[in-house]
Design a protein around this motif. Structure first.
Motif, PDB file in Angstrom:
ATOM      1  N   ALA A 196      36.488  -5.348 -49.489  1.00  0.00           N
ATOM      2  CA  ALA A 196      36.097  -4.625 -48.275  1.00  0.00           C
ATOM      3  C   ALA A 196      34.758  -5.149 -47.782  1.00  0.00           C
ATOM      4  O   ALA A 196      33.935  -5.664 -48.544  1.00  0.00           O
ATOM      5  CB  ALA A 196      36.006  -3.121 -48.552  1.00  0.00           C
ATOM      6  N   LEU A 197      34.554  -4.984 -46.482  1.00  0.00           N
ATOM      7  CA  LEU A 197      33.297  -5.351 -45.824  1.00  0.00           C
ATOM      8  C   LEU A 197      32.805  -4.127 -45.066  1.00  0.00           C
ATOM      9  O   LEU A 197      33.538  -3.567 -44.249  1.00  0.00           O
ATOM     10  CB  LEU A 197      33.518  -6.521 -44.861  1.00  0.00           C
ATOM     11  CG  LEU A 197      32.290  -7.020 -44.097  1.00  0.00           C
ATOM     12  CD1 LEU A 197      31.313  -7.716 -45.048  1.00  0.00           C
ATOM     13  CD2 LEU A 197      32.700  -7.973 -42.973  1.00  0.00           C
ATOM     14  N   ALA A 198      31.574  -3.709 -45.343  1.00  0.00           N
ATOM     15  CA  ALA A 198      30.946  -2.611 -44.593  1.00  0.00           C
ATOM     16  C   ALA A 198      29.752  -3.167 -43.842  1.00  0.00           C
ATOM     17  O   ALA A 198      29.150  -4.162 -44.261  1.00  0.00           O
ATOM     18  CB  ALA A 198      30.508  -1.500 -45.537  1.00  0.00           C
ATOM     19  N   MET A 246      35.834  -1.947 -43.330  1.00  0.00           N
ATOM     20  CA  MET A 246      37.217  -2.385 -43.147  1.00  0.00           C
ATOM     21  C   MET A 246      37.678  -3.157 -44.378  1.00  0.00           C
ATOM     22  O   MET A 246      36.860  -3.774 -45.077  1.00  0.00           O
ATOM     23  CB  MET A 246      37.359  -3.266 -41.901  1.00  0.00           C
ATOM     24  CG  MET A 246      36.710  -4.633 -42.011  1.00  0.00           C
ATOM     25  SD  MET A 246      36.940  -5.662 -40.533  1.00  0.00           S
ATOM     26  CE  MET A 246      38.715  -5.892 -40.564  1.00  0.00           C
ATOM     27  N   PRO A 247      38.970  -3.128 -44.669  1.00  0.00           N
ATOM     28  CA  PRO A 247      39.484  -3.984 -45.739  1.00  0.00           C
ATOM     29  C   PRO A 247      39.475  -5.432 -45.264  1.00  0.00           C
ATOM     30  O   PRO A 247      39.743  -5.710 -44.097  1.00  0.00           O
ATOM     31  CB  PRO A 247      40.916  -3.465 -45.944  1.00  0.00           C
ATOM     32  CG  PRO A 247      41.294  -2.865 -44.624  1.00  0.00           C
ATOM     33  CD  PRO A 247      40.025  -2.323 -44.037  1.00  0.00           C
ATOM     34  N   VAL A 248      39.151  -6.334 -46.156  1.00  0.00           N
ATOM     35  CA  VAL A 248      39.113  -7.742 -45.767  1.00  0.00           C
ATOM     36  C   VAL A 248      39.351  -8.595 -47.006  1.00  0.00           C
ATOM     37  O   VAL A 248      38.860  -8.284 -48.092  1.00  0.00           O
ATOM     38  CB  VAL A 248      37.769  -8.098 -45.103  1.00  0.00           C
ATOM     39  CG1 VAL A 248      36.609  -7.918 -46.057  1.00  0.00           C
ATOM     40  CG2 VAL A 248      37.773  -9.513 -44.567  1.00  0.00           C
ATOM     41  N   THR A 249      40.135  -9.631 -46.850  1.00  0.00           N
ATOM     42  CA  THR A 249      40.354 -10.549 -47.956  1.00  0.00           C
ATOM     43  C   THR A 249      39.257 -11.616 -47.947  1.00  0.00           C
ATOM     44  O   THR A 249      38.659 -11.880 -46.902  1.00  0.00           O
ATOM     45  CB  THR A 249      41.721 -11.233 -47.826  1.00  0.00           C
ATOM     46  OG1 THR A 249      41.723 -12.020 -46.613  1.00  0.00           O
ATOM     47  CG2 THR A 249      42.847 -10.209 -47.768  1.00  0.00           C
ATOM     48  N   PRO A 250      38.997 -12.243 -49.107  1.00  0.00           N
ATOM     49  CA  PRO A 250      38.007 -13.329 -49.112  1.00  0.00           C
ATOM     50  C   PRO A 250      38.346 -14.422 -48.100  1.00  0.00           C
ATOM     51  O   PRO A 250      37.451 -15.043 -47.525  1.00  0.00           O
ATOM     52  CB  PRO A 250      38.069 -13.852 -50.551  1.00  0.00           C
ATOM     53  CG  PRO A 250      38.500 -12.661 -51.359  1.00  0.00           C
ATOM     54  CD  PRO A 250      39.465 -11.924 -50.474  1.00  0.00           C
ATOM     55  N   LEU A 298      30.996 -17.058 -53.238  1.00  0.00           N
ATOM     56  CA  LEU A 298      30.842 -16.707 -51.826  1.00  0.00           C
ATOM     57  C   LEU A 298      29.920 -17.658 -51.077  1.00  0.00           C
ATOM     58  O   LEU A 298      29.854 -17.614 -49.855  1.00  0.00           O
ATOM     59  CB  LEU A 298      30.295 -15.281 -51.694  1.00  0.00           C
ATOM     60  CG  LEU A 298      31.188 -14.151 -52.210  1.00  0.00           C
ATOM     61  CD1 LEU A 298      30.462 -12.821 -52.112  1.00  0.00           C
ATOM     62  CD2 LEU A 298      32.499 -14.090 -51.437  1.00  0.00           C
ATOM     63  N   ALA A 299      29.200 -18.494 -51.812  1.00  0.00           N
ATOM     64  CA  ALA A 299      28.165 -19.330 -51.189  1.00  0.00           C
ATOM     65  C   ALA A 299      28.716 -20.198 -50.073  1.00  0.00           C
ATOM     66  O   ALA A 299      28.126 -20.295 -48.993  1.00  0.00           O
ATOM     67  CB  ALA A 299      27.485 -20.191 -52.248  1.00  0.00           C
ATOM     68  N   GLU A 300      29.863 -20.846 -50.309  1.00  0.00           N
ATOM     69  CA  GLU A 300      30.394 -21.769 -49.292  1.00  0.00           C
ATOM     70  C   GLU A 300      30.807 -21.031 -48.028  1.00  0.00           C
ATOM     71  O   GLU A 300      30.514 -21.458 -46.921  1.00  0.00           O
ATOM     72  CB  GLU A 300      31.593 -22.532 -49.859  1.00  0.00           C
ATOM     73  CG  GLU A 300      32.118 -23.574 -48.886  1.00  0.00           C
ATOM     74  CD  GLU A 300      33.188 -24.460 -49.522  1.00  0.00           C
ATOM     75  OE1 GLU A 300      33.917 -25.115 -48.765  1.00  0.00           O
ATOM     76  OE2 GLU A 300      33.285 -24.499 -50.763  1.00  0.00           O
ATOM     77  N   ILE A 301      31.470 -19.863 -48.197  1.00  0.00           N
ATOM     78  CA  ILE A 301      31.913 -19.085 -47.028  1.00  0.00           C
ATOM     79  C   ILE A 301      30.709 -18.601 -46.230  1.00  0.00           C
ATOM     80  O   ILE A 301      30.641 -18.739 -45.009  1.00  0.00           O
ATOM     81  CB  ILE A 301      32.755 -17.875 -47.475  1.00  0.00           C
ATOM     82  CG1 ILE A 301      34.014 -18.343 -48.208  1.00  0.00           C
ATOM     83  CG2 ILE A 301      33.127 -17.006 -46.289  1.00  0.00           C
ATOM     84  CD1 ILE A 301      34.799 -17.218 -48.839  1.00  0.00           C
TER      85      ILE A 301
END
Length: 872
Positions: free
Chosen positions: A137-139, A151-155, A180-183
C-alpha cells in the motif's frame, strides 16, 4: 553550553542542529562545515573541544526559513533547537545555569508548512510505502492542506503512482532500501527509512484512531493491513518531526487502484503534463491550461491533470459544472472577481493547527469565508448542476465565525502575534484599558520632558528609552555639571556617563516607567490570550472551514476551465463507456499556444478516429520528420486526458470512450547512470507498454526500433504493432519511417495507414501538417537535412547515395553496387558563380536610384532602363 549541545545533537545524528543562541541559530563541528558550504556563509571557530578548535557558523533566526529551504533542496534535514526559557529565568537556578533548550521541530522535505518554503499552487506530499507478504500500500498526506489518502499498490505500479503524486519524501521500512532504490531513484524522491515498528498494522491502527479520536478506522472504510501500516507510519513520522504538535489531517480517504487513468512515469515525462522536458512548469500542459485564480483551485487542477478520472458519473458532473459557467459569462466574471480575493484557507488552517500561525492566518480565514458568503448571495440555485449545488451548501453557515473574527481583528493585522496591535479597539475592555494607559503614558513622558527642560533651563534635554536602562534623561556633558550640583542634584539622580552624553533618572520617572511597562506588557499578554481564543474558535470549525475551502476550489476550477474553453474555442466532449475515439479538428493545446506567442501562425487541426468495430483502432502514421507526426500523436493523447479530468477539449468534435491507461513512447535519451543506451531505454519503455496495456488503453508509439540496425529495428517495430493489434487490442497511434510496415494494413483488420501531407516545390519540401489516410512514399530526410543547414557538399553526396540505394532496390540484388564504389564527393561540385570584376550595369543603375525623390513618371522611366540593362 557545549555539553548541552553535544547531548542534544546525539539524538539527531542525521540532521543539522540549528541551536538557538539569542538572535541566531548556531551550528558547530561537522554541522557547521556542511552548512557553511551549502549556504555559502562564513565558517568561523569558537573555543576548543578535546584540544581541537570547534568550527562554527550561524544564521539570524528571523531569516531562518530561507536557509531551511536551501538546505532541504540540497538533501539535508534540519533539527530546530529553541531556547525554552529566558537567560533571566535560567539564572534563578544558579549563576552559571545554562538556558534550557529542546528540539521543537524536525524540518524535512515532506513536512514543510510555511508559505515561503512552498509553492502555493502545488501540493507537498509526504508518502509512505509498505509491503506485507503479497500485499502493498501507498499512503500520502499534505500537512499544509490536511489531505490524507491511501491506496493498494503493487511494487510494479509504485513508480507510476510516485510519478502521479510527485511526493517530496517517501517513508519506507528499514532494510527495504535496496529493493526500492531503483524505482524511487527514477522519481528523484528522497527516501527516509523508519523502524518496522512504525509500519506495524496493530500499533498503526491505534495511532491513527487516536489522531481522529475514534475507537477504530471502520468509520472511514475498510483498510487492509498494509494500508493501515502506511497510514500509521505517516502519523508516527509526523509525531516525531512535529514534536507532538500534530497537523490537522482530514480522515483518511481510500482510493481504488482503478479509479484513475493509469499513466506511467515515462508517459508523464513525454507528454509534459505538469513539468516540461526542459525542466520547470513553463511549457507544460498544466501551465498552458491553468486559468485558476486561487491557490486551492490551482492545486485541484494539478491533481486532476495528474489523476484523470475513470468514473463516468464524476466526469459528467464536472463537465456539467464547466458547461454552466461556459454559458453564463456574467456570473462567471463576477465569481472570478470574488475568488481573486480568497486567501489560501487550507494552509492558513494547517499553520494554526500546528501553532505556527499568526494573526494574518486568522484574517485569511475571515476574508475567505466572507468571500464565500458573497458567492452564495450572487449564485442562483435554480439550474445549478449537482456538483456546484453541493459545493454551494458548504459555503453557507459560517456567519458566526466570520462575525467573531471581523469584530476581533483589524483589517490588516501583523504577521506575528508577538508584535501585538492586531486586536480591534472595542473588542476587549481590559485590552482597551491597558492600551489607554500605555498610550497616555507616552504622552505623560513628553510632558515630563518639557517640565524637566524648563526646570533645568536645558532645551536639549531628552527623555529616551532602551532595553538596558529603561527610561532615562539624557543631556550633553556640557550641562551635566549643573544637574549634578545642588539644588538640581536633589531631583536628578546620575545613572551613566558616555563619551558625549550623561544620563539621569528621577523617582517620578521610575514610577511612571513601571506603570507604562506594566501596561504595555499587560496589553501584549491580553492580545496573545485573545489570539489563542480565536485560534481555538477556528480549530473548532475545522470541518466546515475545510469543506468551504474545498468548495471554493471546485468553483474556481470549474470557472477557470469554462474561461479556458471560451478563450481557446474548446468544445464539450462526449465521454462514454464504449471504445470510441473520434476526434474532429483536434489541436495540441501547448503547441497552439506557443505558435500564437511566436506571431500568430495558425495551428493546423486534424481528425483522428480509432473507434474500432468496422473502423480501425490503430493508425500507422508515416511521413517526413518535421511534418508534425509527434505533435499529432501527443495531441490525441492529451485530448483524451483533458476530457477525463472533466474539461472541454481543443477540438471541433470529440467522442471518447473511457481510456483506462495512457502510454506514450515518444523520444528517448540514454540513461548513463544505469548503463543504458538510448535504444535500451526505448526497449524498456516499449516492453512496459506491451506487458501492461489492456483493450481500453490508448497507446502512442513514435519511431520504435530506430536506435539499432535497419532490419533489427524494422523487425521489432513490425512485431510490436502485431502484438498491439492481436494481444493488447488497444487503441493506438504508431508513427514510423519504415514504409515497409504499411503492408500490415492489408494483413491486420483494424490497422489503417495515415500520412502527414507535404508538398514539393522547386526541389524544396513544404510541410502542410495535414494528416490524411494513405501512406507516404518518401521520408524527405535529405530535404530536412538541407533545411537544417548541412553543408551543400554533404547534401549533394546524400542525394547521390540515396539515388543509388533506390536504384539498387528497384533493380534487385544482382545489380546492387557497393556504396564504396561511389568515390566520396565524386560528384562534380556545383559550379560556383564566376567572380565579377566590378558592379554590373544593373547594379550601377540601382545605386543611383533614390525612390523617395522620384516622381511616378521618373520611376517608370527607371524601370525601362533597368529592363534594358538586364537584357544586355
Amino acid at each position: 553550553m557545549m555539553a548541552q549541545y553535544l547531548e542534544i545533537k546525539a539524538d539527531y545524528p542525521d540532521a543539522l542542529l540549528f541551536y538557538r543562541m539569542g538572535d541566531f541559530y548556531e551550528m558547530f563541528f561537522d554541522d557547521a562545515v556542511a552548512a557553511a558550504e551549502a549556504l555559502d556563509i562564513a565558517l568561523t571557530k569558537r573555543g576548543k573541544h578535546e584540544g581541537t578548535e570547534i568550527p562554527m557558523c550561524g544564521v539570524p533566526h528571523h531569516a531562518a526559513e530561507g536557509y531551511f529551504l536551501t538546505l532541504i533542496r540540497k538533501g539535508f534535514r534540519v533539527a530546530v533547537c529553541e531556547q525554552m526559557e529566558t537567560p533571566a529565568e535560567a539564572k534563578k537556578r544558579g549563576y552559571k545555569a545554562v538556558v534550557k533548550r529542546e528540539v521543537v521541530r524536525l524540518v524535512t522535505p515532506g513536512t514543510l508548512t510555511e508559505d515561503s518554503l512552498l509553492d502555493a499552487r502545488r501540493h507537498n506530499f509526504l508518502a509512505a510505502f509498505v509491503q506485507v507478504r503479497d500485499e502493498a500500500a501507498l499512503a500520502w498526506a499534505d500537512i499544509s492542506t490536511g489531505g490524507f489518502h491511501v491506496m493498494p499498490v503493487t511494487p510494479l505500479r509504485l513508480g507510476a503512482e510516485l510519478a502521479r503524486l510527485a511526493p517530496s519524501e517517501l517513508l519506507i521500512p528499514e532494510g527495504s532500501e535496496p529493493e526500492l532504490a531503483e524505482i524511487v531513484s527514477d522519481m528523484g524522491v528522497p527516501m527516509t527509512p523508519l523502524s518496522r515498528g512504525s509500519f506495524d498494522s496493530t500499533s498503526a491502527e491505534r495511532r491513527v484512531s487516536a489522531l481522529f479520536k475514534t475507537n477504530s478506522l471502520a468509520a472511514y472504510g475498510t483498510f487492509t493491513r498494509p494500508e493501515i501500516g502506511a497510514l500509521g507510519a505517516i502519523v508516527d513520522y509526523l509525531e516525531l518531526t512535529q514534536k507532538g504538535k500534530l497537523p490537522l489531517l482530514r480522515p483518511p480517504v481510500r482510493e481504488s487502484a482503478g479509479g484513475t487513468m493509469q499513466i506511467d512515469a515515462a508517459t508523464r515525462r513525454n507528454l509534459e503534463l505538469t513539468q516540461a522536458l526542459s525542466g520547470g512548469k513553463t511549457g507544460s500542459l498544466l501551465a498552458t491550461i491553468d486559468r485558476t485564480v486561487t491557490a486551492g483551485g490551482a492545486r485541484l487542477l494539478e491533481r486532476r491533470v495528474s489523476s484523470p478520472s475513470m468514473n463516468l458519473d464524476t466526469i459528467q458532473a464536472r463537465l456539467d459544472a464547466v458547461s454552466y459557467f461556459f454559458e453564463d459569462r456574467a456570473l462567471t466574471q463576477n465569481l472570478c472577481d470574488a475568488l481573486k480575493r480568497v486567501p489560501d484557507l487550507d494552509r492558513a488552517l494547517s499553520r494554526l493547527s500546528l501553532d505556527r500561525g499568526g494573526p494574518r492566518d486568522l484574517a485569511a480565514i475571515r476574508n475567505g469565508l466572507a468571500q464565500a458568503e458573497q458567492i452564495v448571495t450572487q449564485t442562483q440555485r435554480e439550474g445549478l448542476p449537482p456538483l456546484l449545488r453541493e459545493s454551494l451548501q458548504c459555503l453557507e453557515g459560517h456567519e458566526d465565525l466570520v462575525d467573531l473574527l471581523d469584530q476581533a481583528l483589524i483589517a490588516e493585522p501583523p504577521l506575528l502575534a508577538r508584535d501585538g496591535g492586531f486586536i480591534a479597539a472595542g473588542f476587549d475592555g481590559d485590552l482597551d484599558e491597558s492600551r489607554t494607559l500605555r498610550d497616555e503614558g507616552r504622552g505623560v513622558i513628553a510632558e515630563m520632558q518639557a517640565k524637566y527642560s524648563a526646570q533645568t533651563g536645558i532645551q536639549s534635554l531628552k527623555i529616551k528609552h532602551n532595553n538596558v536602562l529603561g527610561y532615562f534623561i539624557e543631556t550633553t556633558a556640557k550641562h551635566a555639571d549643573a544637574m549634578m550640583s545642588a539644588p538640581l542634584s536633589e531631583t536628578f539622580i546620575h545613572r551613566q556617563t558616555t563619551a558625549n552624553q550623561v544620563r539621569f533618572t528621577t523617582v517620578e520617572l521610575s514610577e511612571m516607567e513601571t506603570k507604562i511597562l506594566n501596561a504595555g506588557n499587560r496589553a501584549l499578554e491580553i492580545e496573545k490570550a485573545l489570539f489563542e481564543r480565536l485560534r481555538q474558535a477556528v480549530l473548532a470549525k475545522t470541518g466546515p472551514v475545510g469543506a468551504a475551502s474545498k468548495a471554493l476550489a471546485e468553483f474556481d476550477l470549474s470557472a477557470a476551465l469554462a474561461n479556458l474553453a471560451v478563450e481557446e474555442n474548446w468544445v464539450r466532449p462526449t465521454v462514454n463507456d464504449s471504445r470510441d475515439f473520434h476526434i474532429e479538428g483536434g489541436r495540441h493545446p501547448v503547441v497552439e499556444a506557443a505558435l500564437r506567442q511566436q506571431g500568430g501562425q495558425p495551428f493546423v487541426a486534424n481528425d483522428c478516429d480509432l473507434s474500432g468495430g468496422e473502423k480501425s483502432s490503430i493508425w500507422l502514421l508515416t511521413g517526413p520528420n518535421m511534418a508534425g507526426k509527434s505533435t499529432f500523436l501527443r495531441q490525441n493523447a492529451l485530448i483524451a486526458l483533458i476530457a477525463q479530468i472533466g474539461s472541454f477539449v481543443p477540438a471541433t468534435t470529440a467522442r471518447i470512450g473511457l481510456v483506462s491507461q495512457l502510454f506514450s513512447r515518444v523520444g528517448a535519451s540514454d540513461d548513463l547512470a544505469r548503463g543504458r543506451s538510448t535504444f535500451m531505454v526505448e526497449m524498456v519503455e516499449t516492453a512496459a507498454i506491451l506487458n501492461q496495456a489492456d483493450d481500453r488503453a490508448l497507446v502512442i508509439l513514435d519511431e520504435i526500433g530506430r536506435g539499432t540496425a535497419t532490419y533489427d529495428g524494422l523487425s521489432i517495430a513490425w512485431a510490436t504493432l502485431e502484438h498491439l493489434h492481436e494481444v493488447n487490442k488497444s487503441r493506438a497511434l504508431f508513427a514510423t519511417h519504415y514504409h515497409e510496415m504499411t503492408a500490415l494494413s492489408e494483413k491486420l483488420d483494424h490497422v489503417d495507414n495515415a500520412t502527414v501531407a507535404v508538398k514539393e516545390w522547386e526541389g524544396e519540401v513544404i510541410f502542410l501538417h495535414e494528416v490524411r489516410k494513405g501512406a507516404a512514399d518518401r521520408s524527405y530526410g535529405v530535404q530536412v537535412a538541407q533545411l537544417a543547414g548541412l553543408p551543400p557538399a554533404v547534401v549533394n553526396r546524400a542525394r547521390e547515395v540515396l539515388n543509388q540505394l533506390e536504384k539498387n532496390e528497384r533493380e534487385g540484388p544482382a545489380q546492387k553496387a557497393l556504396i564504396d564504389d561511389l568515390p566520396l564527393f565524386a560528384a562534380s561540385p556545383l559550379p560556383q558563380p564566376a567572380a565579377q570584376k566590378g558592379p554590373s550595369e544593373v547594379d550601377a543603375l540601382l545605386d543611383g536610384i533614390h525612390p523617395d525623390e522620384l516622381s511616378p513618371r521618373e520611376a517608370l522611366q527607371k524601370l525601362y532602363e533597368l529592363k534594358e540593362a538586364r537584357e544586355k
